[in-house]
Design an enzyme around this catalytic site. Structure first.
Site, PDB file in Angstrom:
ATOM      1  N   TRP A   1      26.872   9.565  53.466  1.00 18.23           N
ATOM      2  CA  TRP A   1      24.892   9.092  53.544  1.00 18.23           C
ATOM      3  C   TRP A   1      24.444   8.803  55.040  1.00 18.23           C
ATOM      4  CZ3 TRP A   1      22.478   5.045  55.837  1.00 18.23           C
ATOM      5  CH2 TRP A   1      20.503   5.696  54.687  1.00 18.23           C
ATOM      6  N   HIS A   2      25.910   8.180  55.818  1.00 19.51           N
ATOM      7  CA  HIS A   2      24.846   8.106  57.153  1.00 19.51           C
ATOM      8  C   HIS A   2      24.981   9.188  58.327  1.00 19.51           C
ATOM      9  CE1 HIS A   2      25.863   3.994  55.773  1.00 19.51           C
ATOM     10  NE2 HIS A   2      25.196   3.197  56.736  1.00 19.51           N
ATOM     11  N   GLY A   3      25.808   9.956  57.730  1.00 23.84           N
ATOM     12  CA  GLY A   3      25.262  11.214  58.384  1.00 23.84           C
ATOM     13  C   GLY A   3      26.934  12.383  58.864  1.00 23.84           C
TER      14      GLY A   3
END
Lengths: 319, 484
Positions: B325-327
């Site tokens: 989700w962060h990247g």
């Protein structure tokens, strides 16, 4: 709602007052400082310099002219006001207060070269201006840095990121100072030739310096303004092109010729102006006198200072 | 528009005054105004991506109604899936398209098969991961019957685009935030004061702590091959503070600004670096995201129920997706995987919920055991942050390797190449940790006894503001979580 806004306003005013007081304390400390960065500025604003021979220019001035040699040879009080990272356009920042608060010098030695003509993109060693943020230099300072306006309006803002300067100010209240390298403004560098030029050559990969981005006509307009100001404040002005290492000169020889010729023309048309060129001096061939390709070391600057003072003696006698 | 920009310094007071002096009579007017200023806030960055938010809001508003009003469960499920697929589709395209295409090609190249692909030059819309999850929570909660569908489009659009938390959270649940748009906000002095305090603290966290650490962290991580072991360890520790200061700072400013407008957002951080194990850390770090994954993914997967294998699987799924989700980078996936690995022993031994109580509640200092637990957990999280911060997994491995093999040839003091004094930052970090420790068991960092005495309160305000002013950089430094 009203209560909240009134409280916010009250806090803001109180905070503004506290910040002004803090800034005043730090400014005052710096005005007492004998640190290399501030010592000349403090003497200027106190009117303590009153030199008969004044050296102006960039770091090349700072490193190249030993006032002690001139005082000995010419028997005239001398002071070096060269500053790191300046160009002709920023030189006004130091010469304006100098001429305002000190006696006019008899002789001004203005170091000239190509890089001094460059446009200043950002203020180098910005902290040197902090203790003297006055209305009289606001316009000039703000023309080099877009943050100056807010720094004038919001107290303490100018000290952001400069904790060492704040500490320096506090030290000066207790008489703590670093070992001064500064000798009447002159800061010699007692080092031998380093490899920065070698690295520069490696970076250039056989290319020469490109000055295509510099509009020399407009840059000479700035220099002419500077010169007019110097002429108002002194009887004699020497434009001196100090030695540059020959290897570096080869990287910019065409431009050197062009710029040198323009300085020469200026001197030809003006009896109070002399142009002395040391770029053909044998010193330029010997790295013993340099610590990098653009700056003389202590040995070099002492020798060069004697040469310049001899030349001045000759010119003054001829005059 | 960054919170730490001059633009926002003008934007916030203007919006605040207009909101309370002009829009205070009418709920509808309040909400319309909030949508309007939220779009200005977002459009300041890139107005073209406003269309995405508007589309997402419109879609979920319509689908929410359909989900709620359809009697047929299958049809209702269809509308829910439409919401999920479209929202995640946008997220996937903008955030992960290039990553998947590139990884696909790399895996073929790894097998010796030449596979050329072209990636697209896609700009990642700021905050897409945050508002996508927020709107998804609405659709899912309507489907689950936890919340009634929104009938007023303005309130719903205001809920999706509410500017304080639009671009970096906290990721609000519709059940908490949406109903607040149904009632006219009345100015509350105490709430506004606590909001202003939180904003101040948030700026301290961002500008003094995070940006202060960033100066060193950027240099150390960019040039880790030049640095010795102590510096690399120092870099990892500083990054732990940087990311915390950056993200918790943003969250506190967002919560504080919301309070100024009469809203209550959920808490996003609860002194995570005083956690006694990784389980506790994840209950205290980025709470709005962890609980989102818990409610909408972990529990539907079976949570900690079922066989051991199911538990392990669920933990890995949740942490790896959370990392992803962060990247779109393997570094985040490895970071998630490492956290799963550290969490797993606690889960298997049923100790993952051991520390739900306060930290050293009756003493100022922790016990020796607690102290070492806190240090150990901090070491584990700092280790995982190396992967989070590094450009690639290979860089992270090299970084870790150098910590262990390069311990003897330089010391921290002679290692520094930057001409920036570290002492003020270290002093700020010590004050920061002490202040957090003092408040560790309080709901709000700015609600302690210290605020009961006006001289201490104002002294604290002034010192904090002076420290902030002395650390402001010429250009507003972006928030790390904006890129997610």
């Amino acid at each position: 709602m009203k209560k909240f806004i009134i409280k916010l306003i009250k806090i803001s005013f109180a905070l503004y007052g506290v910040l002004w007081i803090l800034q005043f304390i730090i400014d005052t400390g710096l005005r007492k400082s004998t640190d290399d960065v501030f010592v000349s500025w403090n003497k200027i604003y106190k009117g303590e310099i009153n030199a008969e021979i004044l050296f102006l220019g960039t770091s090349r001035t700072l490193k190249h002219y030993d006032p002690r040699v001139f005082e000995k040879e010419l028997k005239m009080v001398s002071y070096n006001l060269g500053t790191y990272g300046t160009h002709f356009d920023t030189q006004f920042l130091i010469q304006n207060p100098y001429f305002k608060y000190n006696n006019k010098p008899k002789i001004i030695i203005q170091n000239v070269d190509i890089t001094a003509l460059f446009k200043t993109e950002e203020l180098t060693n910005k902290q040197q201006y902090f203790p003297y943020y006055k209305l009289e230099n606001y316009k000039l300072l703000s023309s080099f840095d877009k943050n100056i306006t807010i720094e004038y309006l919001l107290p303490m803002y100018k000290y952001r990121g400069y904790s060492d300067v704040i500490l320096n100010s506090l030290h000066s209240y207790f008489g703590i100072s670093k070992d001064l390298q500064n000798i009447k403004g002159y800061i010699p560098k007692d080092e031998m030739w380093n490899d920065t030029f070698k690295q520069r050559l490696k970076y250039l990969k056989g290319e020469k310096f490109k000055y295509s981005h510099i509009n020399f006509d407009s840059r000479f307009k700035v220099f002419n303004n500077l010169l007019n100001d110097l002429e108002v404040n002194s009887d004699k002005i020497f434009l001196i092109w100090a030695p540059e290492y020959i290897g570096r000169q080869k990287l910019e020889e065409e431009k050197i010729m062009y710029v040198k010729e323009r300085y020469n023309q200026l001197a030809k048309n003006d009896k109070t102006l002399f142009f002395l060129d040391f770029t053909n001096d044998p010193m330029c061939l010997d790295t013993t006198y340099f610590y990098d390709s653009y700056h003389l070391n202590k040995i070099g600057s002492e020798k060069f200072s004697r040469q310049v003072s001899d030349s001045i003696v000759k010119h003054l006698k001829l005059d | 528009m960054f919170f730490n920009s001059l633009d926002f310094a003008f934007f916030l007071p203007l919006v605040f005054l207009f909101y309370w002096f002009v829009c205070n009579k009418n709920l509808r007017f309040q909400n319309i105004f909030l949508v309007f200023v939220s779009y200005i806030f977002y459009g300041w960055w890139d107005w073209r991506f406003l269309s995405l938010i508007i589309f997402s809001s419109l879609l979920d508003f319509i689908l929410g109604k359909k989900i709620a009003n359809t009697v047929d469960k299958n049809k209702s499920k269809f509308f829910l899936y439409t919401s999920v697929i479209v929202n995640l589709g946008f997220l996937g395209f903008f955030k992960y398209y290039n990553f998947f295409v590139q990884s696909f090609a790399n895996s073929f190249n790894f097998l010796g098969l030449n596979f050329n692909v072209s990636t697209l030059n896609i700009i990642l819309p700021v905050g897409i991961s945050f508002y996508t999850f927020q709107t998804l929570s609405y659709s899912i909660d309507v489907y689950r019957g936890k919340i009634k569908e929104a009938t007023d489009p303005i309130s719903f659009f205001a809920f999706v685009s509410f500017f304080p938390q639009l671009v970096a959270g906290p990721i609000e649940r519709a059940t908490n935030l949406l109903p607040q748009f149904y009632n006219k906000r009345v100015f509350n002095y105490d709430k506004a004061v606590s909001g202003a305090r939180l904003i101040l603290w948030g700026f301290f966290q961002k500008i003094v702590i995070a940006d202060g650490c960033a100066l060193y962290v950027n240099d150390i991580f960019e040039n880790y091959l030049l640095y010795s072991s102590p510096t690399l360890i120092f870099g990892a520790v500083l990054f732990a503070f940087q990311i915390y200061g950056d993200f918790a700072g943003y969250s506190n400013i967002a919560i504080g600004v919301s309070r100024l407008f009469g809203f209550d957002l959920m808490r996003n951080f609860n002194y995570p670096y005083f956690s006694r194990d990784i389980g506790e850390f994840w209950r205290r770090w980025h709470i709005s995201l962890s609980t989102w994954f818990r409610d909408y993914l972990y529990i539907p997967l079976g949570g900690s129920k079922g066989s051991k294998w199911n538990k392990v699987r669920n933990v890995f799924i949740i942490f790896i997706i959370s990392g992803f989700w962060h990247g779109a980078n393997w570094t985040f996936i490895v970071w998630g995987g490492l956290n799963a690995l550290f969490f797993l022993p606690l889960l298997i031994n049923n100790k993952n919920r051991k520390y739900l109580n306060d930290i050293s509640p009756n003493h100022f200092l922790p016990s020796v055991k607690t102290f070492f637990q806190i240090c150990f957990t901090f070491t584990l999280t700092s280790f995982t942050w190396i992967f989070f911060r590094s450009k690639s997994v290979l860089d992270a491995i090299q970084y870790v390797k150098r910590i262990f093999i390069n311990s003897d040839y330089l010391t921290l003091s002679s290692d520094r190449t930057m001409n920036v004094s570290i002492k003020p930052l270290l002093l700020a970090l010590i004050l920061f940790v002490l202040f957090e420790w003092y408040n560790r068991n309080r709901e709000s960092i700015v609600g302690g006894d210290i605020f009961k005495f006006s001289y201490m309160r104002y002294g604290l305000y002034f010192v904090t503001i002076i420290m902030i002013i002395l650390n402001i950089s010429n250009e507003a430094n972006g928030f790390i979580y904006f890129q997610f």
